[in-house]
Design a protein around this motif. Structure first.
Motif, PDB file in Angstrom:
ATOM      1  N   MET A 163       9.713 -11.835  13.657  1.00 32.12           N
ATOM      2  CA  MET A 163       9.035 -10.701  13.658  1.00 32.12           C
ATOM      3  C   MET A 163       8.434 -10.106  12.395  1.00 32.12           C
ATOM      4  SD  MET A 163       8.640 -10.021  16.623  1.00 32.12           S
ATOM      5  CE  MET A 163       8.233  -8.435  16.467  1.00 32.12           C
ATOM      6  N   SER A 164       8.907 -10.408  11.308  1.00 26.74           N
ATOM      7  CA  SER A 164       8.633  -9.952  10.074  1.00 26.74           C
ATOM      8  C   SER A 164       7.038 -10.428   9.644  1.00 26.74           C
ATOM      9  CB  SER A 164       9.532 -10.290   8.718  1.00 26.74           C
ATOM     10  OG  SER A 164       9.499 -11.535   8.849  1.00 26.74           O
ATOM     11  N   GLU A 165       6.821 -11.642   9.896  1.00 21.58           N
ATOM     12  CA  GLU A 165       5.522 -12.344   9.732  1.00 21.58           C
ATOM     13  C   GLU A 165       4.545 -11.732  10.790  1.00 21.58           C
ATOM     14  OE1 GLU A 165       4.903 -14.923   7.258  1.00 21.58           O
ATOM     15  OE2 GLU A 165       6.449 -13.353   6.508  1.00 21.58           O
ATOM     16  N   ILE A 166       5.001 -11.331  11.950  1.00 19.14           N
ATOM     17  CA  ILE A 166       3.876 -10.772  12.918  1.00 19.14           C
ATOM     18  C   ILE A 166       3.647  -9.423  12.480  1.00 19.14           C
ATOM     19  CG2 ILE A 166       3.868 -10.188  15.197  1.00 19.14           C
ATOM     20  CD1 ILE A 166       5.562 -12.426  16.268  1.00 19.14           C
ATOM     21  N   ILE A 167       4.588  -8.474  12.244  1.00 20.51           N
ATOM     22  CA  ILE A 167       4.186  -7.343  11.691  1.00 20.51           C
ATOM     23  C   ILE A 167       3.573  -7.145  10.275  1.00 20.51           C
ATOM     24  CG2 ILE A 167       5.397  -5.206  11.001  1.00 20.51           C
ATOM     25  CD1 ILE A 167       7.671  -5.863  12.967  1.00 20.51           C
ATOM     26  N   ARG A 168       3.804  -8.199   9.656  1.00 19.11           N
ATOM     27  CA  ARG A 168       3.124  -8.357   8.084  1.00 19.11           C
ATOM     28  C   ARG A 168       1.644  -8.465   8.639  1.00 19.11           C
ATOM     29  NH1 ARG A 168       1.664 -12.156   4.132  1.00 19.11           N
ATOM     30  NH2 ARG A 168       2.703 -13.707   5.495  1.00 19.11           N
ATOM     31  N   GLY A 169       1.395  -9.680   9.699  1.00 17.11           N
ATOM     32  CA  GLY A 169       0.104  -9.892   9.979  1.00 17.11           C
ATOM     33  C   GLY A 169      -0.706  -8.703  10.429  1.00 17.11           C
ATOM     34  N   GLY A 170       0.233  -7.775  11.240  1.00 18.11           N
ATOM     35  CA  GLY A 170      -0.468  -6.499  11.684  1.00 18.11           C
ATOM     36  C   GLY A 170      -0.810  -5.562  10.573  1.00 18.11           C
ATOM     37  N   PHE A 171      -0.155  -5.547   9.463  1.00 13.18           N
ATOM     38  CA  PHE A 171      -0.345  -4.640   8.469  1.00 13.18           C
ATOM     39  C   PHE A 171      -1.553  -5.147   7.855  1.00 13.18           C
ATOM     40  CE2 PHE A 171       4.372  -3.341   7.727  1.00 13.18           C
ATOM     41  CZ  PHE A 171       4.525  -2.371   8.888  1.00 13.18           C
ATOM     42  N   ALA A 172      -1.749  -6.518   7.898  1.00 16.25           N
ATOM     43  CA  ALA A 172      -2.964  -7.058   6.899  1.00 16.25           C
ATOM     44  C   ALA A 172      -4.338  -6.586   7.555  1.00 16.25           C
ATOM     45  CB  ALA A 172      -2.673  -8.637   6.726  1.00 16.25           C
ATOM     46  N   SER A 173      -4.019  -6.343   9.088  1.00 16.22           N
ATOM     47  CA  SER A 173      -5.156  -6.168   9.580  1.00 16.22           C
ATOM     48  C   SER A 173      -5.872  -4.724   9.386  1.00 16.22           C
ATOM     49  CB  SER A 173      -5.076  -6.267  11.246  1.00 16.22           C
ATOM     50  OG  SER A 173      -4.171  -5.175  11.667  1.00 16.22           O
ATOM     51  N   VAL A 174      -5.058  -3.738   8.787  1.00 14.59           N
ATOM     52  CA  VAL A 174      -5.370  -2.647   8.359  1.00 14.59           C
ATOM     53  C   VAL A 174      -6.195  -2.505   7.094  1.00 14.59           C
ATOM     54  CG1 VAL A 174      -4.829  -0.082   7.849  1.00 14.59           C
ATOM     55  CG2 VAL A 174      -3.245  -1.407   9.681  1.00 14.59           C
ATOM     56  N   SER A 175      -7.522  -2.115   7.230  1.00 12.03           N
ATOM     57  CA  SER A 175      -8.402  -2.211   6.080  1.00 12.03           C
ATOM     58  C   SER A 175      -7.772  -1.367   4.714  1.00 12.03           C
ATOM     59  CB  SER A 175      -9.788  -1.586   6.231  1.00 12.03           C
ATOM     60  OG  SER A 175      -9.604  -0.003   6.769  1.00 12.03           O
ATOM     61  N   ARG A 176      -8.404  -1.919   3.676  1.00 11.90           N
ATOM     62  CA  ARG A 176      -7.858  -0.958   2.450  1.00 11.90           C
ATOM     63  C   ARG A 176      -8.067   0.434   2.325  1.00 11.90           C
ATOM     64  NH1 ARG A 176      -3.894  -0.207  -1.066  1.00 11.90           N
ATOM     65  NH2 ARG A 176      -4.725   0.565  -2.829  1.00 11.90           N
ATOM     66  N   GLY A 177      -9.536   0.731   3.037  1.00  9.79           N
ATOM     67  CA  GLY A 177      -9.813   2.110   3.063  1.00  9.79           C
ATOM     68  C   GLY A 177      -9.089   2.954   3.961  1.00  9.79           C
ATOM     69  N   GLN A 178      -8.319   2.556   4.738  1.00  7.95           N
ATOM     70  CA  GLN A 178      -7.119   3.462   5.414  1.00  7.95           C
ATOM     71  C   GLN A 178      -5.909   3.658   4.531  1.00  7.95           C
ATOM     72  OE1 GLN A 178      -7.677   4.511   8.655  1.00  7.95           O
ATOM     73  NE2 GLN A 178      -9.503   3.620   8.664  1.00  7.95           N
ATOM     74  N   HIS A 179      -5.898   2.837   3.781  1.00  9.46           N
ATOM     75  CA  HIS A 179      -4.565   3.164   2.728  1.00  9.46           C
ATOM     76  C   HIS A 179      -5.105   3.990   1.696  1.00  9.46           C
ATOM     77  CE1 HIS A 179      -1.970  -0.263   3.840  1.00  9.46           C
ATOM     78  NE2 HIS A 179      -2.917  -0.908   4.106  1.00  9.46           N
ATOM     79  N   GLU A 180      -6.227   3.886   1.093  1.00  8.21           N
ATOM     80  CA  GLU A 180      -6.756   4.852   0.177  1.00  8.21           C
ATOM     81  C   GLU A 180      -6.964   6.351   0.852  1.00  8.21           C
ATOM     82  OE1 GLU A 180     -10.307   2.985  -1.058  1.00  8.21           O
ATOM     83  OE2 GLU A 180      -9.320   1.496  -2.263  1.00  8.21           O
ATOM     84  N   ALA A 181      -7.486   6.069   1.947  1.00  4.41           N
ATOM     85  CA  ALA A 181      -7.791   7.565   2.765  1.00  4.41           C
ATOM     86  C   ALA A 181      -6.374   8.285   2.865  1.00  4.41           C
ATOM     87  CB  ALA A 181      -8.435   7.530   4.120  1.00  4.41           C
TER      88      ALA A 181
END
Length: 331
Positions: A163-181
């Motif tokens: 599950m950690s790898e599945i969730i980590r793959g989901g985190f990777a799908s969020v663009s860097r711009g969302q983090h910066e915003a």
């Protein structure tokens, strides 16, 4: 009524001779299997039906569902923690998470279950207390690590790694711009995770999690080696007395098949729900009667710099069917 997208329209394809041949072969194979299962007396279908809803089988079914729910819930929570640790910029934290994932994904589940059941051989007595003080409480590991406890612990720890790898793959799908915003708004790490990152990972995480639930349902059959009275162990305990091995295995297989089909229905509904949220957005100004209704809005760097009025004008120009029509946008 909202217009259909291009991928929602039904395709009409002409039938070819090989299509009819494929249908005939498939029907012949299924008919042969059904005929063999019905006419072969060694299947002993009356015995199967007589034990299908017995109390022992139903109790084992309940334990199987309990193991699946507990292991998935605890494994998902632990997997979320591991995914956050895995993406940490602190090397020791991410390294520990990577070590955990590598170990539990690299060893068989059956070996892990047997290991946890016999953990008392390594640590027969443990004590829980405050370090560097005399305040402690002894723990009898052999009494605590029952077959049911060992099953939940083993399945949970193994499921958390996946599950950690599945969730980590989901985190990777969020663009860097969302983090910066989120960071520009002054959000803390936990607030950004709860309000920005996790909601956007759902379309990528939920379908894979549904597959893991179905896989966990079948993996619970491994706990029968520990003596846990799950569905498979219940069937084994019955045919150990009456020697009706094949009919009881058919009973267990049919129940696993039914539970898998039942779980597949909400999984398909959830996948369709989240796939709709990721489709191309329709033009707000278009109506079903207009020529360009249902077409996605092209998103470019220049279009993002336009005002809403200018953007609507550009969309109208794109939908114009008359080649002689000209659009002029004032700047």
């Amino acid at each position: 009524m909202s217009p259909l997208l291009a991928e929602e329209k039904k395709r009409v394809t002409p039938k070819r001779p090989r299509d009819y041949v494929a249908w005939a072969v498939a029907i012949a194979i299924v008919a042969g299997l059904v005929w063999t299962a019905v006419t072969n007396e060694n299947y002993r279908w009356p015995v199967v039906f007589s034990y299908f809803t017995t109390e022992t089988i139903l109790n084992g079914l309940l334990i199987t569902l309990l193991l699946t729910a507990a292991s998935m819930a605890l494994g998902t929570l632990l997997g979320l923690v591991l995914a956050v640790m895995r993406m940490s910029h602190q090397r020791p934290v991410s390294g520990l998470a990577q070590l955990y994932i590598t170990f539990f994904r690299g060893t068989p589940v059956l070996v892990q279950l047997v290991f946890w059941f016999n953990i008392a051989a390594l640590y027969p007595h443990l004590s829980i207390g405050i370090p560097f003080t005399d305040i402690s409480t002894p723990v009898n590991v052999n009494a605590i690590m029952t077959p049911m406890t060992a099953a939940i612990v083993g399945l949970t720890l193994n499921q958390a790694a996946y599950m950690s790898e599945i969730i980590r793959g989901g985190f990777a799908s969020v663009s860097r711009g969302q983090h910066e915003a989120a960071e520009s708004l002054g959000m803390s790490g936990f607030t950004k995770l709860r309000h920005v990152i996790i909601p956007q990972t759902m379309p990528a995480v939920i379908p894979a999690t549904g597959n893991q639930v179905i896989g966990m349902l079948k993996e619970t059959s491994l706990v029968s080696v520990l003596g846990v009275a799950d569905l498979l162990n219940s069937a084994q305990s019955i045919y150990a007395r009456n020697y009706q091995t094949i009919p009881l295995l058919i009973v267990a297989s049919l129940w696993y098949l039914i539970m898998t089909l039942v779980l597949s229905v909400p999984q398909s509904m959830i996948e369709r729900r989240f796939s709709r949220s990721t489709r191309a957005r329709l033009t707000p100004a278009a109506t079903p009667a207009e020529p360009g209704a249902g077409q996605p809005i092209p998103t470019t760097r220049e279009s993002l710099l336009l005002t809403p009025t200018e953007r609507s004008s550009h969309a109208s120009c794109a939908r114009a069917s008359d080649v002689t029509r000209s659009c002029v946008t004032s700047t």
